[in-house]
Design an enzyme around this catalytic site. Structure first.
Site, PDB file in Angstrom:
ATOM      1  N   GLU A   1       3.657 -11.426  -1.442  1.00 25.46           N
ATOM      2  CA  GLU A   1       3.190 -10.635  -2.580  1.00 25.46           C
ATOM      3  C   GLU A   1       3.982 -10.959  -3.837  1.00 25.46           C
ATOM      4  OE1 GLU A   1       6.297  -8.147  -0.422  1.00 25.46           O
ATOM      5  OE2 GLU A   1       4.622  -9.450   0.132  1.00 25.46           O
TER       6      GLU A   1
ATOM      7  N   ASN B   1      -0.616  -2.755   3.302  1.00 21.29           N
ATOM      8  CA  ASN B   1      -1.092  -3.454   4.496  1.00 21.29           C
ATOM      9  C   ASN B   1      -1.088  -2.553   5.724  1.00 21.29           C
ATOM     10  OD1 ASN B   1      -1.788  -6.006   3.532  1.00 21.29           O
ATOM     11  ND2 ASN B   1       0.315  -6.754   3.616  1.00 21.29           N
TER      12      ASN B   1
ATOM     13  N   HIS C   1      -4.753  -5.481   6.686  1.00 23.68           N
ATOM     14  CA  HIS C   1      -4.537  -6.754   5.986  1.00 23.68           C
ATOM     15  C   HIS C   1      -5.753  -7.228   5.189  1.00 23.68           C
ATOM     16  CE1 HIS C   1      -0.487  -7.737   7.367  1.00 23.68           C
ATOM     17  NE2 HIS C   1      -0.813  -7.150   8.520  1.00 23.68           N
TER      18      HIS C   1
ATOM     19  N   ASP D   1       6.594  -9.015  -8.270  1.00 25.45           N
ATOM     20  CA  ASP D   1       6.464  -8.609  -6.877  1.00 25.45           C
ATOM     21  C   ASP D   1       5.686  -7.290  -6.830  1.00 25.45           C
ATOM     22  OD1 ASP D   1       7.885  -9.338  -4.071  1.00 25.45           O
ATOM     23  OD2 ASP D   1       7.587  -7.170  -4.253  1.00 25.45           O
TER      24      ASP D   1
END
Length: 383
Positions: free
Chosen positions: A305, A270, A275, A262
């Site tokens: 993610e 973001n 984005h 992760d």
């Protein structure tokens, strides 16, 4: 995180495939309809002609005409040589043979698919001639014994005229029907040619539709099992291998490894850079992972993610070593490589074993990933 997260499943867009399926069904229905129409046309127009052999019928009529002419010549010879035994013999032969020809013509007319109304009158006249010839055979016996031939000659002349007229009418009828048959067959030939051309066009259309359907199906499969952004397999792709790998691990006794990864603080990336920048990082991140895993390993993006690597025939040491290489590879990515003015780290959870059910292995790796995040991120934990 749970094994199944519907937020990252891409629904299969089958509308186009269904549309092509309807086109194929319509095409086959059209083909069947055209064939049915062709068969109906054939039955309606050609049944009465296909069963007719007009060439044979014409031959029978022409042969009968020739015997009628020879019968007339024999009558002339009788007039000239009333007592000639050879003339008597020829007349006896014709008085027997011509009725046989009449029977042959009658059979041929009825065997062919002609309308009875077209030849009924001619056939009745021939039957009348046949009966009169039976009487003439008796008269001929009297002439041989010395009776006068005048009545015989007169009746023979009338019969010969009737035969000539009737045979002429039948020949004209048969030639007319043969001409109709040729016209119908020519039309059928043209119809069949058009039908074959249309069928070929339809087959080409169906092949093109099948090709498009295959391409659409392949595209749907790609969309259903691969992530469009990173070009990695998705959660569905991972699960298509997971259970078979677990069974293989159970049979072989070799350990199955799983790494869950992760990206740390990805929401911050973001929110700070936007984005598009986050998407760029995900693409670079996925490329870095692909450079380190083996060909037999299954690499997938299973969440926003979150990524994972499923590793057959891998013990805990091998899994941890790969996890550390991946962690180091990602942390070493430069801003130039990322295309964004930031750095990236990730947390990893590792689990290995001989689990018969994949979700148990996944649960242990997920727990280890949670532990890595709890313990400060940018680290590997074993579950």
């Amino acid at each position: 995180m749970g094994l199944v997260d519907s937020r990252y499943h891409r629904p299969m867009k089958l509308g186009t495939v269904k549309s092509i399926g309807w086109q194929l069904g319509l095409g086959f229905t059209l083909l069947a309809g055209i064939c049915a129409m062709a068969v109906a046309l054939y039955n309606f127009h050609a049944r009465q002609y296909m069963g007719s052999d007009y060439t044979s019928l014409v031959a029978v009529v022409v042969r009968s005409q020739s015997h009628a002419v020879m019968f007339r010549n024999a009558l002339e010879d009788l007039r000239k040589r009333p007592g000639d035994p050879d003339v008597f013999s020829r007349l006896e032969n014709f008085l027997w043979r011509i009725p046989q020809h009449i029977d042959g013509i009658s059979f041929s007319l009825q065997a062919n698919q002609l309308s009875k109304s077209d030849y009924h009158a001619s056939l009745a006249r021939l039957q009348d001639v046949k009966e009169r010839m039976s009487e003439m055979r008796q008269q001929l016996d009297g002439i041989i014994l010395g009776a006068s031939p005048e009545k015989f000659l007169h009746q023979g002349q009338v019969i010969e005229n009737d035969l000539a007229l009737t045979y002429s009418m039948l020949e004209e009828l048969v030639h007319s029907e043969a001409a109709k048959q040729r016209i119908v067959m020519e039309r059928l030939g043209r119809t069949i040619s058009v039908l074959i051309f249309m069928i070929l066009l339809l087959i080409v259309g169906l092949l093109i539709s099948l090709f498009k359907l295959k391409r659409k199906h392949h595209k749907v499969m790609q969309l259903s099992q691969f992530d469009e952004l990173t070009k990695l397999g998705n959660r569905r792709y991972l699960l298509s291998f997971a259970e078979s790998f677990c069974k293989q691990s159970q049979r072989s006794g070799c350990s199955l490894g799983l790494i869950l990864m992760d990206i740390d603080h990805f929401k911050y990336v973001n929110d700070t850079f936007g984005h598009p920048a986050g998407d760029q990082i995900l693409r670079v991140f996925a490329g870095a992972l692909k450079d380190e895993v083996r060909e037999i390993d299954v690499l997938a993006r299973i969440g926003g993610e979150e990524f994972c690597v499923l590793m057959p025939d891998t013990d805990v040491d091998g899994a941890v070593k790969l996890a550390e290489r991946l962690r180091q590879k990602v942390s070493d990515l430069t801003q130039q490589q990322l295309g964004v003015a930031t750095s990236v780290t990730m947390s990893l959870g590792v689990a290995t074993g001989h689990e018969a059910i994949f979700k148990h292995l996944y649960a242990r790796a997920d727990k280890a990933l949670y532990q890595a995040k709890t313990n400060g991120r940018n680290r590997v934990e074993i579950g």
